[in-house]
Design an enzyme around this catalytic site. Structure first.
Site, PDB file in Angstrom:
ATOM      1  N   TYR A 145      -5.749   0.721   9.156  1.00 42.70           N
ATOM      2  CA  TYR A 145      -6.846   1.065   8.236  1.00 42.70           C
ATOM      3  C   TYR A 145      -8.195   0.724   8.875  1.00 42.70           C
ATOM      4  O   TYR A 145      -8.947  -0.097   8.362  1.00 42.70           O
ATOM      5  CB  TYR A 145      -6.667   0.358   6.899  1.00 42.70           C
ATOM      6  CG  TYR A 145      -5.552   0.941   6.068  1.00 42.70           C
ATOM      7  CD1 TYR A 145      -5.714   2.144   5.385  1.00 42.70           C
ATOM      8  CD2 TYR A 145      -4.319   0.301   5.970  1.00 42.70           C
ATOM      9  CE1 TYR A 145      -4.683   2.695   4.642  1.00 42.70           C
ATOM     10  CE2 TYR A 145      -3.286   0.842   5.214  1.00 42.70           C
ATOM     11  CZ  TYR A 145      -3.482   2.043   4.553  1.00 42.70           C
ATOM     12  OH  TYR A 145      -2.455   2.591   3.813  1.00 42.70           O
ATOM     13  N   GLU A 164       5.792   9.941   3.107  1.00 46.64           N
ATOM     14  CA  GLU A 164       5.341   8.622   2.669  1.00 46.64           C
ATOM     15  C   GLU A 164       4.299   8.789   1.568  1.00 46.64           C
ATOM     16  O   GLU A 164       3.488   9.711   1.593  1.00 46.64           O
ATOM     17  CB  GLU A 164       4.754   7.809   3.827  1.00 46.64           C
ATOM     18  CG  GLU A 164       4.489   6.366   3.442  1.00 46.64           C
ATOM     19  CD  GLU A 164       4.230   5.445   4.628  1.00 46.64           C
ATOM     20  OE1 GLU A 164       4.428   4.223   4.486  1.00 46.64           O
ATOM     21  OE2 GLU A 164       3.835   5.946   5.706  1.00 46.64           O
ATOM     22  N   ASP A 188       5.723   0.332   3.227  1.00 42.02           N
ATOM     23  CA  ASP A 188       5.993  -0.919   3.941  1.00 42.02           C
ATOM     24  C   ASP A 188       5.568  -2.094   3.054  1.00 42.02           C
ATOM     25  O   ASP A 188       5.320  -1.917   1.868  1.00 42.02           O
ATOM     26  CB  ASP A 188       5.264  -0.940   5.290  1.00 42.02           C
ATOM     27  CG  ASP A 188       3.780  -0.593   5.143  1.00 42.02           C
ATOM     28  OD1 ASP A 188       3.231  -0.760   4.039  1.00 42.02           O
ATOM     29  OD2 ASP A 188       3.168  -0.153   6.131  1.00 42.02           O
ATOM     30  N   ASP A 197       0.806  -1.231   0.000  1.00 41.63           N
ATOM     31  CA  ASP A 197       0.000   0.000   0.000  1.00 41.63           C
ATOM     32  C   ASP A 197       0.835   1.274   0.000  1.00 41.63           C
ATOM     33  O   ASP A 197       0.423   2.294  -0.547  1.00 41.63           O
ATOM     34  CB  ASP A 197      -0.953   0.026   1.200  1.00 41.63           C
ATOM     35  CG  ASP A 197      -0.222   0.270   2.515  1.00 41.63           C
ATOM     36  OD1 ASP A 197       0.720  -0.483   2.840  1.00 41.63           O
ATOM     37  OD2 ASP A 197      -0.583   1.233   3.233  1.00 41.63           O
TER      38      ASP A 197
END
Length: 525
Positions: free
Chosen positions: A244, A491, A95, A92
């Site tokens: 999430y 990120e 990571d 995603d």
């Protein structure tokens, strides 16, 4: 004998020179007009780069035509412990966990982008790459949906994954897989995955009808599963809560899935679901000012409102008008034309600002919805009705463009937040694979904490450029700190970039049209 020469036509030469000067001046004026009204950006190049990003995020066995060459195969035993093949899909962000909900949303938005802007993406030469990006996700969802009421929701877990900083090719972290089923339901995850597969079925309907049919089969089963066994997936899978969590609940995803299934099948049953549950599931109740992997209401409301222009939907016009009023609340809030307390905040330089962590995800989804709605207003010859007055399609598109141009470098930092685009962009993206020497360059094993010891804290730029990644972006004052440990800003995520694909394609077309008009002026002159 006298030498004869051609007469010297002074007048003709003067006229020719005058025309050349005037032509030059006209072209200069056109150029100046373009450059003074806005900073010039190459949206086609941005589109190409945005699609490259998804290749950087691939998990599994990479194909022969892989263009991002610093990546290699990874996660080749995913699902093995559970006796299921879960190789493939997308990481995603920075990571190596494969989170089902944001991955599904990414694929839904990529598919919607192709549905809305297929012609423009094709004109830019990127349709095949866009469809490859979608299929890489849907191929994985087919694998993950192992029986009608079982969907594998996640591979790996955030806690153990974040303990390590290593390349995906070297992964030593847990690859345990987690699923939703009848006793551990997850209507939001099942719904979003159904939406992704239904939207993708529309993308592949003409070019690969067998595959489209397979996607629809899975989408319909997943919707039935999610609707029959209703609950939030983070209630069944505690492992996702810190990463999430489904804050908005599952009702938006079920409505969202039903609407995409209606568009893909033309089956009235799904439309009746969207209409009958509009109130009880919040479809016409929630006036939302964000659209994201968690909250689907704004997208749902916008797609539903577009049904109004078709004669066959007149019987449902009352409910569809209510959907539209909520969609327009979202659009007006972005344009700063609602009541003062109901508008989206902006930075001093005009960037939409929702929250501190990864704000760019909300900017890209807003730009996408604004662009889609602008096209809808134009094609249906309508205007947007806001508290601050009537708004034409041009103004809606202009504001979307202002957000896209900010992303590409028209901002106080003079920085492109799309990595790899333009002369200045983030060099220290918070991304394990990009920040460590490429596996293709050095196949020597890099252990779990070795990456932290040798690569994470380096001041030097990442050795691999994460081309096409949209990072979290600046703070509420337009400030940005390019540091690897500044993950709130540096990120990038797949769902940040996904909405840009269609928008870049649209603005690429707009720029071509402007150039054609300019050339037309020159020709007529």
């Amino acid at each position: 004998m006298e030498k004869k020469t051609k007469p010297h036509h002074c007048g003709a030469s003067n006229k020719s020179n005058t025309f050349v000067v005037q032509l030059y001046l006209l072209l200069l004026l056109i150029t100046l007009n373009i450059s003074t009204t806005s900073q010039a950006f190459n949206y086609t190049d941005a589109l190409t780069k945005s699609l490259l990003y998804f290749e950087s995020q691939r998990s599994g066995r990479l194909p022969y035509n892989q263009r991002v060459t610093w990546r290699d195969h990874s996660g080749l035993t995913d699902g093995l412990e559970q006796g299921v093949d879960l190789v493939g899909g997308y990481y995603d962000a920075g990571d190596h966990v494969k989170f089902g909900l944001p991955m599904a949303f990414t694929v839904t938005i990529l598919s919607w982008s192709v549905i809305e802007f297929r012609q423009q993406i094709a004109a830019a030469g990127e349709l095949e790459h866009a469809m490859e990006a979608i299929k890489w996700g849907t191929d994985y969802f087919i694998k993950a949906h192992t029986s009608p009421n079982v969907l594998w929701a996640e591979v790996g877990d955030g806690d153990t994954d974040h303990y390590c900083w290593q390349r995906p090719e070297d992964m030593t972290t847990s690859r345990q897989a987690y699923k939703i089923d009848e006793t551990h339901p997850g209507s939001d995850l099942a719904g979003e995955t159904a939406a992704a597969m239904a939207a993708a079925a529309l993308v592949f309907k003409k070019t690969n009808p067998h595959y489209a049919h397979l996607l629809l089969h899975h989408a319909q089963q997943l919707f039935e599963f999610g609707d029959k066994y209703r609950d939030k997936y983070d209630g069944s899978l505690g492992v996702v809560k810190s990463y999430y969590a489904s804050v908005s609940g599952f009702q938006d995803e079920l409505l969202w899935a039903a609407l995409w299934l209606y568009k893909a099948t033309d089956n009235e049953r799904y439309l009746k679901y969207v209409i009958s549950k509009a109130h009880s599931f919040g479809g016409i109740g929630w006036a939302i000012t964000e659209f994201s992997w968690d909250v689907k209401y704004a997208g749902l409301q916008l797609v539903a409102s577009k049904l109004l222009i078709e004669e066959k939907h007149k019987q449902h016009s009352h409910i569809l008008e209510l959907y539209r009023s909520k969609a327009e609340h979202y659009i007006c809030s972005c344009l700063n034309k609602n009541n003062d307390t109901k508008n989206v905040e902006r930075t001093p330089a005009g960037l939409l600002y929702i929250r501190q962590w990864n704000n760019m995800q909300y900017v890209s989804t807003a730009a996408f919805l604004l662009t889609v709605y602008s096209d809808f207003l134009k094609s249906s010859n309508q205007k947007l009705s806001c508290h601050g007055g009537m708004v034409g399609h041009e103004e809606v598109l202009d504001f979307a463009k202002s957000q896209i141009d900010y992303i590409l470098g028209s901002n106080p930092m003079n920085m492109s937040y799309l990595v790899g685009y333009g002369p200045k962009y983030p060099q220290r993206v918070h991304h394990r694979g990009a920040s460590v020497e490429s596996y293709r360059e050095n196949k020597g094993f890099i252990g779990c904490t070795q990456g932290y010891d040798n690569w994470y804290g380096r001041e030097e730029p990442n050795p691999n450029v994460l081309v096409g990644a949209l990072v979290g972006g600046p703070d509420c004052q337009d400030n940005f700190v390019d540091q690897r440990d500044n993950y709130m800003q540096t990120e990038a995520c797949t769902y940040n970039t996904a909405p840009l694909v269609g928008v870049f394609a649209k603005f690429s077309e707009v720029e071509v049209q402007k150039m054609d008009q300019s050339m037309g002026l020159v020709a007529s002159y």
